[in-house]
Scaffold this motif. Sequence first.
Motif, short mmCIF file in Angstrom:
data_model
loop_
_atom_site.label_atom_id
_atom_site.label_comp_id
_atom_site.label_asym_id
_atom_site.label_seq_id
_atom_site.Cartn_x
_atom_site.Cartn_y
_atom_site.Cartn_z
N TRP A 181 -1.54 3.53 -5.18
CA TRP A 181 -1.22 3.40 -3.75
C TRP A 181 0.28 3.24 -3.55
CZ3 TRP A 181 1.03 -0.43 -0.76
CH2 TRP A 181 0.92 -0.26 0.62
N ILE A 182 0.92 2.42 -4.39
CA ILE A 182 2.36 2.22 -4.28
C ILE A 182 3.09 3.54 -4.51
CG2 ILE A 182 4.36 1.13 -5.37
CD1 ILE A 182 2.57 -1.31 -5.90
N GLY A 183 2.69 4.31 -5.53
CA GLY A 183 3.34 5.59 -5.79
C GLY A 183 3.23 6.53 -4.61
N ALA A 184 2.05 6.58 -3.98
CA ALA A 184 1.85 7.48 -2.84
C ALA A 184 2.67 7.04 -1.64
CB ALA A 184 0.37 7.55 -2.48
N ILE A 185 2.66 5.74 -1.33
CA ILE A 185 3.35 5.26 -0.13
C ILE A 185 4.86 5.37 -0.30
CG2 ILE A 185 3.61 2.81 -0.70
CD1 ILE A 185 2.38 4.25 2.65
N ARG A 186 5.36 5.17 -1.52
CA ARG A 186 6.80 5.29 -1.75
C ARG A 186 7.25 6.74 -1.60
NH1 ARG A 186 6.81 1.30 -0.27
NH2 ARG A 186 7.10 -0.72 -1.22
N ALA A 187 6.42 7.68 -2.02
CA ALA A 187 6.76 9.09 -1.83
C ALA A 187 6.84 9.42 -0.35
CB ALA A 187 5.73 9.98 -2.54
N GLU A 188 5.89 8.90 0.43
CA GLU A 188 5.90 9.14 1.87
C GLU A 188 7.13 8.52 2.53
OE1 GLU A 188 2.26 7.78 3.53
OE2 GLU A 188 1.01 9.17 2.38
N GLN A 189 7.58 7.39 2.02
CA GLN A 189 8.76 6.72 2.59
C GLN A 189 10.06 7.36 2.12
OE1 GLN A 189 8.06 2.71 1.27
NE2 GLN A 189 6.81 2.19 3.05
N GLY A 190 9.98 8.25 1.15
CA GLY A 190 11.19 8.90 0.65
C GLY A 190 11.98 8.08 -0.33
N VAL A 191 11.39 7.01 -0.88
CA VAL A 191 12.08 6.23 -1.91
C VAL A 191 12.09 7.06 -3.20
CG1 VAL A 191 12.03 4.11 -3.29
CG2 VAL A 191 11.33 4.06 -0.89
N PRO A 192 13.25 7.24 -3.84
CA PRO A 192 13.31 8.08 -5.05
C PRO A 192 12.38 7.57 -6.14
CG PRO A 192 15.52 7.59 -4.23
CD PRO A 192 14.58 6.73 -3.45
N LEU A 193 11.82 8.49 -6.91
CA LEU A 193 10.91 8.11 -7.99
C LEU A 193 11.62 7.24 -9.01
CD1 LEU A 193 8.25 8.28 -9.50
CD2 LEU A 193 8.98 10.48 -10.45
N ASP A 194 12.88 7.53 -9.31
CA ASP A 194 13.62 6.69 -10.26
C ASP A 194 13.67 5.24 -9.79
OD1 ASP A 194 14.04 8.81 -11.89
OD2 ASP A 194 16.11 9.18 -11.29
N ALA A 195 13.82 5.06 -8.48
CA ALA A 195 13.87 3.69 -7.94
C ALA A 195 12.52 3.00 -8.10
CB ALA A 195 14.29 3.73 -6.47
N VAL A 196 11.44 3.74 -7.88
CA VAL A 196 10.10 3.16 -8.02
C VAL A 196 9.85 2.75 -9.47
CG1 VAL A 196 7.63 3.55 -7.66
CG2 VAL A 196 9.29 4.57 -6.09
N LEU A 197 10.21 3.63 -10.41
CA LEU A 197 10.03 3.31 -11.83
C LEU A 197 10.90 2.12 -12.23
CD1 LEU A 197 9.96 6.92 -13.35
CD2 LEU A 197 8.03 5.34 -13.09
N HIS A 198 12.11 2.08 -11.70
CA HIS A 198 12.98 0.94 -11.99
C HIS A 198 12.37 -0.35 -11.48
CE1 HIS A 198 17.20 -1.08 -11.56
NE2 HIS A 198 16.57 -1.46 -12.65
N ALA A 199 11.74 -0.29 -10.29
CA ALA A 199 11.11 -1.48 -9.73
C ALA A 199 9.96 -1.96 -10.63
CB ALA A 199 10.59 -1.17 -8.33
N PHE A 200 9.16 -1.03 -11.13
CA PHE A 200 8.06 -1.43 -12.02
C PHE A 200 8.59 -2.04 -13.31
CE2 PHE A 200 5.21 0.62 -9.19
CZ PHE A 200 3.94 0.17 -9.51
N ARG A 201 9.66 -1.46 -13.83
CA ARG A 201 10.21 -2.01 -15.07
C ARG A 201 10.86 -3.36 -14.84
NH1 ARG A 201 12.18 3.96 -15.97
NH2 ARG A 201 10.41 4.76 -17.15
#
Length: 442
Positions: free
Chosen positions: A108-128
């Motif tokens: 769900w987080i991956g899908a919503i972040r894509a819709e918000q336009g947050v870069p994938l690198d930023a999402v992965l950084h947040a998980f790490r």
Amino acid sequence: MPQVVRPRIRALHGAPAVTPLPQRFRSLADTEAVEVLHRAARVLLDALPELTERLVDALYEQEPGYRDAIESGRAEIWQEVHHSLRHNVGSLIQPREFREPAQRTTRWIGAIRAEQGVPLDAVLHAFRMGGAMVWQGLVDETARRDPDDVRLLVHVAADVWNFVDEHCGVVTDAYRQSERRLAWRRENRQRLMTSALLDGTARIADLPDAAEMLGLPEHGRYAVLAVAAPLRTPHAAGHPPLPLPEGVRALWHQGPDGELAILSLDPPEAPDAADEAPPAPAESGTALALAELASALDPPSGARVGISSEVRGLAALGEARRLAETAQKACAASGGVVLLDAHLPAALVVSSPGLGAALADRVLGPLDAIDLADRDILIETLTAWFDADGSAQRAGARLYCHRNTVLNRLRRFEQLTGRCLTRPTDAVEVSLALTARRLLGS
């Protein structure tokens, strides 16, 4: 004890995106190490609000991709992080119960972040960052309770970081799937809006949104280009069906009978002057630009290309399409390029084929009574004479015969049809009749 985890955190920050693991690795941790992990994880669950607050603050400070999202909706981000941490830390204690809910949250987080336009690198950084913070919390809590037990965490470190890597793969997959869905929806909306503009069915109220969606000025200057090929196949993205000269801005659209292109005639830096009156073609130089475009095109064999007159504004694209298709009908059967403004008489004929056929029959019908070869010679001579602007000398050069031969054939035509080629009205009718016979086969 911080030195236990710092090298691992630095390595993860620069690590490439991973894909979901094909299978779960079997844990090598012994029972004593797992008990240490569970004790520390339970403490983290009790302190989850504080851990969530720290992670949100760290994201705001260290990850620019999250900054706007946190500023505009910190409460939502906080709840999302809290929910994710609760499932992920719970998975360390009860993996069977929490593993699937944790993955659902991650997807769900991956899908919503894509819709918000947050870069994938930023999402992965947040998980790490979250994984690093949880690991640091496990180490700190174990060191506080019994420093000697910290060595046991080494046996569960692989399990913890494999879990983090697994969720990085899950969030990556969900993010990219959402990206593809969003791209398809965006392309479909653009395609439907372009179709509505070219059909003339777009609502006036939708034009500002259409301009923004397509990157076109609402009140700009446009023309439409229509292409029909004998064996038409849909063009691939980035490969238009007809190469255009460098600098020509075109938005291609596949219509039911061929390819259409919206040509923007304004320079890229031109303002969208909604309240200004459109300049006259002679002053703007647009007619020259379209003529240059028509002469520069090199369509494939058999392709027929029609270019409309200039129109003003997106609302007029429907009319421009009809003009382009009219110009396309004025092309020879063997193909070519027709600029409407340069072939208006032919456009008049093809726009009303019934009247064109009637005119051809009325003017040229008497020639059907003579020998077929003689009729073809007279038609060829008439066509050459009109193409030579009424010069028998130039017409004879084209036909490889003497000018007197041309004049004799013209006089015979006048005798057979009762027309006088020196009379303007008769000359216009004969010219249109020849055009109708050529284009309509009358």
